[in-house]
Design an enzyme around this catalytic site. Structure first.
Site, short mmCIF file in Angstrom:
data_model
loop_
_atom_site.label_atom_id
_atom_site.label_comp_id
_atom_site.label_asym_id
_atom_site.label_seq_id
_atom_site.Cartn_x
_atom_site.Cartn_y
_atom_site.Cartn_z
N ALA A 174 45.19 -17.42 52.94
CA ALA A 174 45.62 -16.04 53.09
C ALA A 174 44.67 -15.05 52.39
CB ALA A 174 47.05 -15.88 52.58
N VAL A 222 48.29 -11.67 74.36
CA VAL A 222 47.01 -11.61 75.07
C VAL A 222 46.71 -12.99 75.64
CG1 VAL A 222 44.53 -11.32 74.78
CG2 VAL A 222 46.11 -9.72 73.69
N GLY A 230 46.73 -9.81 66.77
CA GLY A 230 47.31 -10.57 65.68
C GLY A 230 47.52 -9.73 64.43
N GLU A 243 54.40 -28.75 49.45
CA GLU A 243 55.54 -27.86 49.18
C GLU A 243 56.79 -28.29 49.94
OE1 GLU A 243 52.69 -24.00 48.16
OE2 GLU A 243 53.50 -24.25 50.17
N ASP A 256 41.73 -17.36 60.04
CA ASP A 256 41.58 -18.79 60.32
C ASP A 256 40.96 -19.11 61.67
OD1 ASP A 256 42.83 -19.02 57.94
OD2 ASP A 256 44.65 -19.98 58.68
N GLY A 267 48.52 -10.83 61.41
CA GLY A 267 48.58 -11.67 60.21
C GLY A 267 47.86 -10.97 59.07
N PHE A 268 47.46 -11.73 58.09
CA PHE A 268 46.81 -11.12 56.93
C PHE A 268 45.51 -10.41 57.30
CE2 PHE A 268 49.35 -14.46 54.76
CZ PHE A 268 50.10 -13.61 53.99
#
Lengths: 453, 453
Positions: free
Chosen positions: A321, A84, A16, A175, A304, A18-19
Site C-alpha cells: 500500500a 473498464v 481504479g 494475519e 500493483d 485504490g491507494f
C-alpha cells in the site's frame, strides 16, 4: 474523434480508486484538468484490514469509504461507477459496455488479484481475499463452518469442518491464520455446546522456506514462532497440488478440510491484456522509470498492476500500500509539472524510487513483527505500532476514531463485533444414520443425557 | 416416540430469536429445562433500526448480535442455526430438512413479514424490509439509483431513477421516507456532478386516511406535516393497484419510479399453516389469553405471529417490539411457575395484558412523534427520546456506545457511515443515441463544457 475548440481542458482517466488512484487524483486538486475516476465499486477499500472483515473483527463500512465523498469538493473530478473492459492505446480510448471515452492522459491503477497458478477451478473451494465481497463471503464460510460442526454427528466430518487451511505465507496469510486461531481458541469457545472450538485445526501452508518472505529472515522466524505458540500448524516448503470439496492435496498427502482460504500468488486483471504491451509472467505491465508505458508517456501504470523497477535500487518495487500511495503522488507531481508548463519534455521526467518507511505484519493479540529501516521490532510494541499506523491511514476521521475505540473495547472483552452470516446460505443438513434422526440436533458434549428416540 | 428414563429434563423448543424468543429464553435462566433455540440466522436483529441499515446510516453489525453470544453462559440453552419447516402438534415434534425433534413445550416466535395482498409478483420490484439481507439489498438499490441517474441521458429515465416510492404509512414507511429525503437533500447532495439529488422525488403512499394509524390522530397530523416540510410527497387514501419495472400504479395513474420499497401489510410465515389451527386473515395464530394455542397449553405463540387479545382491554395487542418482549417474559413466568411446581394447573394461568409504555416514530433529524401514556411529544424532544430509547434497547453495551457516538458524529457532520454497494450488481449501461456514445459518461451539469465527440 476530434477535440472541440471549446473543450480546452485535457482529460485524465483514472481506472481504479485504490491507494494509487486515490493519491494521484488527490494530488491533482485545483489543476485545470478534466479527471474521470472510474471504479467498479462505489467505495475505496482499505485492503490491509480486509482480513479483519473476513474474520468478523470489523464491519465492511469500517474500512470502506465512498469515493464520491472523498472528492466531493474537488471539482475537477467526476466519479463513475463502472468497469473498464478495453483500453485502446492507439486511439486513446477506454471502453466498457457500449460506452467509449477518449483521454489525453490515462492512469491504470487496477491492482492485482491472487493467482491459482493456472488452477482457476480451485477458486470456488478456496476463495481469495481481495475485495469487501470476498471478505464477507469468507466470513460467512468461516462462521457457518462452526455452526455445521455443532450439528455434525460424524467425527471425521466434524474434524474437517473444524479444519481451516490458509494457503500462502505472506502478510495476508499470516494475519488470516492468526485471526482464525484467535476466533476458535478465545472469542467463541464458550458459545458452543457440542464442539470444543479450541480443538480447531488452523494450518498455514507456505510454498517458500519462510513466512513473510519480503521481510528480514529473523522476523520470518519470529512470525513462525508466534504462530506456533498460538497453536497454528505452519508448513514451509509446502506446495499445494490439488484442491477439492474434501480438502487440500500436498503431493500424495490429503489434508481433509472444509475451509480453505487462498492467499498466494499475484495475477494482474485479464483486462490488461487488451493493451497489447509487454507484461511480466504475472500479467503486470512493464513500465519505465517514470511509471509510464514505454512509447506512451501519456499512460501511467501505478500500484500493483505495474512491474516497476526502482530507479535508485534497481530492485522491483514491492506490492505494498505505501508503494502504491507513493506512485500516485509521484505521477501527480509529474503531471502537475507538465500541465503547468514547467517541464513539457517527457524525456526529462524523474524516475520513481520507493521510500521504504518500514513494513509490518500482525499475527495476533500483542503479536506483530515490524522492520523499520533495519530495526526489528516484535511482540507487544510492534503490535501497538501496527495498530496505530493502520488506524492513521484509514481514510476518515470517523472511522479512525471508531475503529480504534472498537479495537480497544474488543481487545478487553475478547469480542468480535461483526459475527454475522449474511447473504444466502444453506446449512448442510446432516444425513441421519439408522433411526436416530433426532440426534442431529441433540447430541451434547460431556453429559450423560440421551436423546429421546 | 417415547421418552427415555434417563432424560428427566423437559424440553422446550423456541422457534425464532426475535424479541419474544430472546426474552422468553432469558427468563428461563437457571431452570432445569432443556431449551433448544432455533433461528434461521445466527444473530438477533434489532428490527426497529433496520431502516437505518437500509438507508446507509448504520452497519448490519450495529443492530445484529450473535445469538450464541447472548446465551454463552446460560447452560440450559442450545442454539441451533436452522429453519423449521413443519410442526406436528399431535406428535409434539418440529422438523426441518431430514431432522425431527420432539418437545414438551414449544414457543413459536417467528414474527411476520409484509403482505403484498395476494400480489407476490410485486415483490422483486418492491422489496420489503424485514431482515438484514433485505436492508442491505434496499441499500444497494437506493445507492445504485443515484449512480445510474448520474450516468443517465434521458430526462424521463433520470426522473424515474430519482423517484422513490415508499408504500405503507406505518412507522417503517414514515422512517424510510424521511431518511431517503435526508440522504437526497442533505447527505449526498455535493457528491454528484450531473444530477441535483435535492430534486429527488420521495413519495409515501398510505392506504388509510392518516399516517401512523396506531398513534393518536394529532401525532399522525404532525408526522404528515413534518414529512411535507422536509419535502416528502405524502398521499393518503391511496391504494396501490399495480407494480411493475416502470413504477407504481394507483388506479389509472402511473407513478414512474425505479425505486419502490414495500412497508405495508402483515402476513405470517406460510410454515404456520402446517399447524392446522385457526388463524386470522393475516395467517396469525389465534391464541388464548395465556398466549397458548387453545387445546395445546404446551404450545405458546409469542410476538407478532400470534393474533392476541389483551386480557384486560379486550383489544388486539399491537405488533410492536415492546409487546413481543413482554410476551416473552410473560411466558417465561408461566413456565417457571409450572416447572417449579407452584402452579401445575394450566387452567389457572394468568392472562396476558400489554403494558403500553408509549410508542414513538422518528421522521428525520430533530423530528419525531411520541405518545407516552397520553402525552404527545413532538419535534426535537421526541427525537432525542427516540434516540435514547432505541440505543438503550440495543443488545450489547458495545453497540449502545458505538451507535450513540456514531449518531452524534453523523448528526454534526451530515454523514452516512455505511454507503456501500455490496454484493453483485450490474449497472444499467445507458444505450447510446446517435453517434454520441461518449456523452454517457461526460455530460456535466451547469457548465458550458462540451463532450469530445
Amino acid at each position: 474523434m476530434c477535440r472541440m475548440a471549446d473543450s480546452p481542458r485535457k482529460r485524465l482517466i483514472v481506472i481504479g480508486a485504490g491507494f494509487a488512484g486515490l493519491n494521484l487524483v488527490k494530488g491533482l486538486r485545483g489543476l485545470p484538468l478534466d479527471i474521470i475516476l472510474v471504479d467498479k465499486h462505489n467505495y475505496h477499500c482499505f485492503q490491509p484490514l480486509l482480513y479483519q472483515v473476513a474474520t468478523a473483527g470489523l464491519s465492511p463500512a469500517d474500512i470502506a469509504y465512498p469515493i464520491r465523498r472523498v472528492f466531493r469538493d474537488q471539482k475537477n473530478v467526476r466519479v463513475v461507477l463502472g468497469e473498464v473492459e478495453r483500453i485502446d492505446l492507439a486511439n486513446k480510448t477506454v471502453s466498457g459496455g457500449e460506452a467509449s471515452v477518449s483521454y489525453d492522459y490515462l492512469a491504470i491503477c487496477v491492482g492485482v488479484t491472487h493467482s491459482y497458478f493456472g488452477n482457476e477451478k480451485w477458486q470456488p473451494m478456496a476463495p481469495g481475499l481481495k475485495s469487501i465481497d470476498d471478505a464477507t463471503e469468507i466470513r460467512r464460510k468461516v462462521l457457518l463452518a462452526f455452526e455445521a460442526a455443532e450439528l455434525e454427528q460424524d467425527e471425521a466430518s466434524r474434524r474437517a469442518k473444524l479444519t481451516f487451511v490458509v494457503v500462502g505465507g505472506g502478510p495476508t496469510g499470516v494475519e488470516m491464520a492468526g485471526a482464525l486461531r484467535e476466533i476458535a481458541a478465545v472469542d467463541i469457545q464458550r458459545d458452543f455446546r457440542n464442539i470444543d472450538t479450541t480443538t480447531s485445526r488452523i494450518m498455514l501452508l507456505q510454498g517458500g522456506d519462510r513466512l513473510l518472505p519480503s521481510m528480514d529472515p529473523k522476523l520470518s522466524a519470529r512470525a513462525l514462532k508466534d504462530l506456533q505458540d498460538m497453536g497454528v500448524e505452519v508448513r514451509l516448503n509446502c506446495r499445494v497440488t490439488g484442491v477439492d470439496e474434501t480438502g487440500v492435496w500436498v503431493g500424495d498427502e490429503q489434508l481433509p478440510a472444509d475451509n480453505i482460504i487462498w492467499a498466494a500468488g499475484v495475477q494482474a486483471p485479464a483486462m490488461l491484456r487488451t493493451l497489447g504491451v509487454p507484461t511480466d509472467r504475472s500479467g503486470r505491465i512493464v513500465v519505465g522509470p517514470d511509471l509510464s508505458i514505454p512509447g506512451h508517456p501519456e499512460v501511467f501504470v501505478l500500484g500493483d498492476a505495474g512491474a516497476i523497477t526502482d530507479a535508485k535500487t534497481n530492485q522491483p518495487v514491492p506490492g505494498l500500500a505505501p508503494a502504491a500511495m507513493q506512485m500516485g503522488k509521484f505521477a501527480a507531481k509529474v503531471l502537475r509539472a507538465e500541465l503547468s508548463g514547467q517541464s513539457a519534455d517527457v524525456k526529462a521526467r524523474p524516475g520513481f524510487s520507493y521510500h521504504d518507511k518500514g513494513t509490518m505484519a500482525t499475527i495476533g493479540k500483542r503479536r506483530a513483527v515490524a522492520d523499520i529501516k533495519g530495526w526489528h521490532i516484535t511482540g507487544l510494541v510492534a503490535w501497538l505500532m501496527w495498530s496505530v499506523v493502520h488506524v492513521m491511514f484509514l481514510i476518515s476521521f470517523r472511522t479512525k476514531l471508531f475503529v480504534m475505540a472498537g479495537w480497544v473495547y474488543d481487545y478487553i472483552m475478547n469480542n468480535r463485533e461483526a459475527r454475522l452470516i449474511t447473504g444466502k446460505f444453506r446449512l448442510h443438513v446432516v444425513k441421519p444414520r439408522g433411526g436416530a434422526t433426532e440426534t442431529t440436533l441433540l447430541q451434547t458434549r460431556g453429559t450423560s443425557e440421551q436423546a429421546a428416540v
